[in-house]
Design a protein around this motif. Sequence first.
Motif, PDB file in Angstrom:
ATOM      1  N   ASN A  79     -21.833 -11.364 -34.624  1.00  0.00           N
ATOM      2  CA  ASN A  79     -23.156 -11.286 -33.023  1.00  0.00           C
ATOM      3  C   ASN A  79     -24.224 -11.113 -33.420  1.00  0.00           C
ATOM      4  O   ASN A  79     -24.742 -11.662 -32.442  1.00  0.00           O
ATOM      5  CB  ASN A  79     -22.103 -10.033 -32.384  1.00  0.00           C
ATOM      6  N   GLN A  80     -25.115 -11.054 -34.562  1.00  0.00           N
ATOM      7  CA  GLN A  80     -26.107 -10.789 -34.130  1.00  0.00           C
ATOM      8  C   GLN A  80     -26.851 -12.308 -34.439  1.00  0.00           C
ATOM      9  O   GLN A  80     -28.598 -12.251 -33.254  1.00  0.00           O
ATOM     10  CB  GLN A  80     -27.191  -9.871 -34.713  1.00  0.00           C
ATOM     11  N   LEU A  81     -25.823 -12.594 -34.706  1.00  0.00           N
ATOM     12  CA  LEU A  81     -26.822 -14.408 -34.917  1.00  0.00           C
ATOM     13  C   LEU A  81     -26.033 -15.010 -33.823  1.00  0.00           C
ATOM     14  O   LEU A  81     -26.654 -15.678 -32.923  1.00  0.00           O
ATOM     15  CB  LEU A  81     -26.363 -15.092 -36.862  1.00  0.00           C
ATOM     16  N   ARG A  82     -24.652 -15.662 -33.764  1.00  0.00           N
ATOM     17  CA  ARG A  82     -24.366 -16.086 -32.726  1.00  0.00           C
ATOM     18  C   ARG A  82     -25.427 -15.483 -31.028  1.00  0.00           C
ATOM     19  O   ARG A  82     -25.253 -16.951 -30.247  1.00  0.00           O
ATOM     20  CB  ARG A  82     -22.759 -15.690 -31.707  1.00  0.00           C
ATOM     21  N   ALA A  83     -25.650 -14.676 -30.743  1.00  0.00           N
ATOM     22  CA  ALA A  83     -26.803 -14.328 -29.606  1.00  0.00           C
ATOM     23  C   ALA A  83     -27.961 -15.671 -29.906  1.00  0.00           C
ATOM     24  O   ALA A  83     -28.313 -15.322 -28.718  1.00  0.00           O
ATOM     25  CB  ALA A  83     -27.088 -13.140 -29.950  1.00  0.00           C
ATOM     26  N   ARG A  84     -28.324 -16.276 -30.985  1.00  0.00           N
ATOM     27  CA  ARG A  84     -29.051 -16.534 -31.327  1.00  0.00           C
ATOM     28  C   ARG A  84     -29.002 -18.124 -31.389  1.00  0.00           C
ATOM     29  O   ARG A  84     -30.394 -19.007 -31.576  1.00  0.00           O
ATOM     30  CB  ARG A  84     -30.467 -15.906 -32.377  1.00  0.00           C
ATOM     31  N   GLY A  85     -27.637 -18.183 -31.634  1.00  0.00           N
ATOM     32  CA  GLY A  85     -27.350 -19.428 -31.321  1.00  0.00           C
ATOM     33  C   GLY A  85     -27.207 -19.760 -33.295  1.00  0.00           C
ATOM     34  O   GLY A  85     -27.365 -21.313 -33.159  1.00  0.00           O
ATOM     35  N   TYR A  86     -26.932 -18.895 -34.123  1.00  0.00           N
ATOM     36  CA  TYR A  86     -26.345 -19.359 -35.523  1.00  0.00           C
ATOM     37  C   TYR A  86     -25.082 -18.752 -36.307  1.00  0.00           C
ATOM     38  O   TYR A  86     -24.447 -17.672 -35.351  1.00  0.00           O
ATOM     39  CB  TYR A  86     -28.056 -18.767 -36.102  1.00  0.00           C
ATOM     40  N   THR A  87     -24.337 -19.152 -37.327  1.00  0.00           N
ATOM     41  CA  THR A  87     -24.163 -18.124 -37.629  1.00  0.00           C
ATOM     42  C   THR A  87     -23.948 -18.307 -38.926  1.00  0.00           C
ATOM     43  O   THR A  87     -24.297 -19.187 -40.229  1.00  0.00           O
ATOM     44  CB  THR A  87     -22.444 -19.688 -37.795  1.00  0.00           C
ATOM     45  N   LEU A  88     -24.282 -16.886 -40.273  1.00  0.00           N
ATOM     46  CA  LEU A  88     -23.564 -17.240 -41.389  1.00  0.00           C
ATOM     47  C   LEU A  88     -22.506 -17.859 -41.962  1.00  0.00           C
ATOM     48  O   LEU A  88     -22.299 -18.415 -43.130  1.00  0.00           O
ATOM     49  CB  LEU A  88     -23.333 -15.678 -41.963  1.00  0.00           C
TER      50      LEU A  88
END
Lengths: 535, 535
Positions: B170-179
């Motif tokens: 969730n924290q990454l997706r909000a910035r356009g990224y994924t682990l």
Amino acid sequence: MRRWNGWGDSATTMELPAQGADFLQSLVGCGQVLPDASLDEVMAQVPPSRLPAHQLVSIDAETRVRHARGQSLPDWLAMRSGDFGVFPDGVAFPESAADIRQLLAWAATENVVVIAYGGGTSVAGHINPQADTRPVLTVSLARMNQLLDLDEDSLLATFGPGANGPQVENQLRARGYTLGHFPQSWELSTLGGWVASRSSGQQSLRYGRIEQLFAGGEVETFAGTWSLPCYPASAAGPDLREWVMGSEGRFGIISQVKVRVTRLPDDERFYGVFLPSWQQAQAAMRELSQARIPLSMLRLSNALETTTQLALAGHPRMIGVLEGYLGWRGCAEGKCLLTFGVTGDRRQNALSLRQAKRRLNKHGAVFTGRFLGNKWQQGRFRFPYLREALWKAGYVVDTLETATQWGNVQSLMGKIEQSLRDGLAEQGQRVHVFSHLSHVYGQGSSIYTTYVFACGKDYAQTLANWRKLKTLASQTIADNQGTISHQHGVGRDHAPWLAQEKGELGMAAIQAAVERLDPQQQLAPGVLLMDKRHD
Amino acid sequence: MRRWNGWGDSATTMELPAQGADFLQSLVGCGQVLPDASLDEVMAQVPPSRLPAHQLVSIDAETRVRHARGQSLPDWLAMRSGDFGVFPDGVAFPESAADIRQLLAWAATENVVVIAYGGGTSVAGHINPQADTRPVLTVSLARMNQLLDLDEDSLLATFGPGANGPQVENQLRARGYTLGHFPQSWELSTLGGWVASRSSGQQSLRYGRIEQLFAGGEVETFAGTWSLPCYPASAAGPDLREWVMGSEGRFGIISQVKVRVTRLPDDERFYGVFLPSWQQAQAAMRELSQARIPLSMLRLSNALETTTQLALAGHPRMIGVLEGYLGWRGCAEGKCLLTFGVTGDRRQNALSLRQAKRRLNKHGAVFTGRFLGNKWQQGRFRFPYLREALWKAGYVVDTLETATQWGNVQSLMGKIEQSLRDGLAEQGQRVHVFSHLSHVYGQGSSIYTTYVFACGKDYAQTLANWRKLKTLASQTIADNQGTISHQHGVGRDHAPWLAQEKGELGMAAIQAAVERLDPQQQLAPGVLLMDKRHD
């Protein structure tokens, strides 16, 4: 025959073209030619061996000379001056793991220091014997160079550790496979050495570093045989392959190597592209590496390396035409050469090429087709021969390399180059410095810097100048988020900066494991971990 | 609220469809429903804490119950029976690395055993406190779950170690990224736990295992803070990230994790395909994984898993139609379901799909479009909830996993399944066993085996039956070139087989490093390395 005091086979030479010499002189002044010692002169200096006789060990002077040094610039100066310092007391040529075990048992009894020797291509002082009250035995793995097994279902090949690049590839190619590991030292360096020092090859983008290729194997230690199991992946505790990779002979002697191989590709092509500026070029390079386009090679020369390569190419008229065309297309002063390759399936390569071109075009790339790519491919292992040509003209050349995250690449490259360029200002000497990026990752890139300067008035002065430059650049790397080595290992030359990178506890953990397996510190003392007795 | 005695949130339930229950009964006989203990009953058993008071430490009974066990089958039986054995004396909830350092300093002074706790999802007994004369402190990292930094140039994210799967994404997706790390335990398991136990996610084919994602970080130890530097790659000695990954809390507590992230993909699709037989299916799977086609996921259920999945799917009419169609196309008895995915760029995905289909067709594949792929995607984290449904019907289910080279996959899978299927024959009990391959590599594949059996007459009998099965399967793996764990780690349950895999010297090297950093053996004693005091 292999040169005893330089790189490669003596039948292979490389000339410095006239314009190249002029170019260099304009940048760093006149060369200073230093006199070469002869092999006979050096052999005459070799002291009697301190080793008792052993049927696997040669103690003749020439063998000891030929295994005393690697290929660092200090090694080069030692070999050229004849001032070797320390020679190994003998060189063993085991033909099996059993031979290695026998040698280690003997070394334990006789209190002998043992140095593992692959292709003798270290550029960081890994294999140089040091003054020691104990005799020093160098163990050459040259005779353990066979492909022992090929599991075609699992794409696993088992080799002796002493197989060099051509021996690895020839044995695999005959069966339709490749390892795909092509460091610049490929002609001489060996599988065991690649593992021990964490090597990376020019097509690591496709095949991976040695970390991805090394699947398992065996290490002979003073505490017994250490078998590294061979699984595709495992969550069963720390990965001990990763302890052995980079251990640089401190745990033991690698006696067998299993590697992951690939079927020979259908199709392989290399291309040359010019970008108008470093900013655009680096942005393109980063984009390509982060977009996961399956390219097999990416290399970006900065403007100074690009200019230098064109000047040393030796075809002034053709280069003139190229420069004219590039200038007309907007790539003039400051242009950077990007070389890239695709390897594998034809359809995939066609798509990868289209995707790469689309991204490169956004950054103002000018394509020059396959000519420069083919040139790169033909000359990919030739660079080390240039040292010979430059030496004859009175110049020395050295390289160093690091890796850092993308956000820091330009800054770190600039700082390293500056540290070298200004390094001999006090002596009034100029240094020509240029760099390229290769071995790119989503996270960042390696930076590979070459520096050339004229020899000093004598060997001592030349070595002192090198040491000053190496120290400045190494400290710059360590202070600015670079690793002290991306592909050459630590050896002795980088050991003073390792603790800054690994931290006190990291060093302590490594030391604890080394001491457990080599309690008498008989294996390559001073390599990787500094020798505390000399502090 | 999270279940105190099972998997996941109590609001999420999964029903066993009627035909599923019939299917199971026909295979392993009637279920035996065992009585569940209540939370109150368990809390009443919690003994007084032996810890002195500390402001970061909770000693209330419920907190201690909720942090006493993981998710292995023995843990499940402990939680359901209420027979926990040992509870931690307290649970700390640090909010920073400084808090962790403070806790370790206190633990050193007070001679306290310390267990790091991420999401409590271990299936190998990592986090279970053992009887010890010293008090036991469990350190939950739950409050250290924030994205602390995102370097978009270098695709590096820095997190607290306690971020669980949804918190990471969730924290990454909000910035356009994924682990892109999606183990089945994703809803609850944490970044620090993935690193400590070498986790692998369902799309490791694209994103890599945690080994490829973990870029560096910090570990708090009894000897001080251990910083792991963050380079894209390095040849500077052994890679200490690889010492910490798999260390399972024996070196220290991971306090910060840097990971390599990816921009969110434009396009992602999953497909279901049936192959007529295991031979053809495995050949297709191997070919796809060795051809370097950039797929993002590959999973192959064997015939028994395929049949079981269809039986448990709960849509008998639709399944009937599907079976009819498949039979008509040549996929009847013995058919295997292969699920695969493409993730990333649309054009690349289109090519990858064509290339995959071409190879699958050669092996007689019948495509069923995206329906089953979508089903897989929707249910990818649901399997653990099935244990609850089966339990209520009087059955237990457990899984185990390994990895081996391709040449050994079929043989090892067969042996593991046989060892489990026959394991309770003496007791006259049948065991339903099935497997799938996922996490494929050029060299080989993981094998993931599920086994279901009816509960015994009481808890003790059920646990004894499990122990017999687990021991048989683990020994089968260790004796047949499998790793004792591909993705779940060692913990206590796999520790007896680790030495067979790592060898005596490998174990000695790990032990030496652990002893250097934790001389009093205060960190998770008995995990990874067996506790010699209990030998």
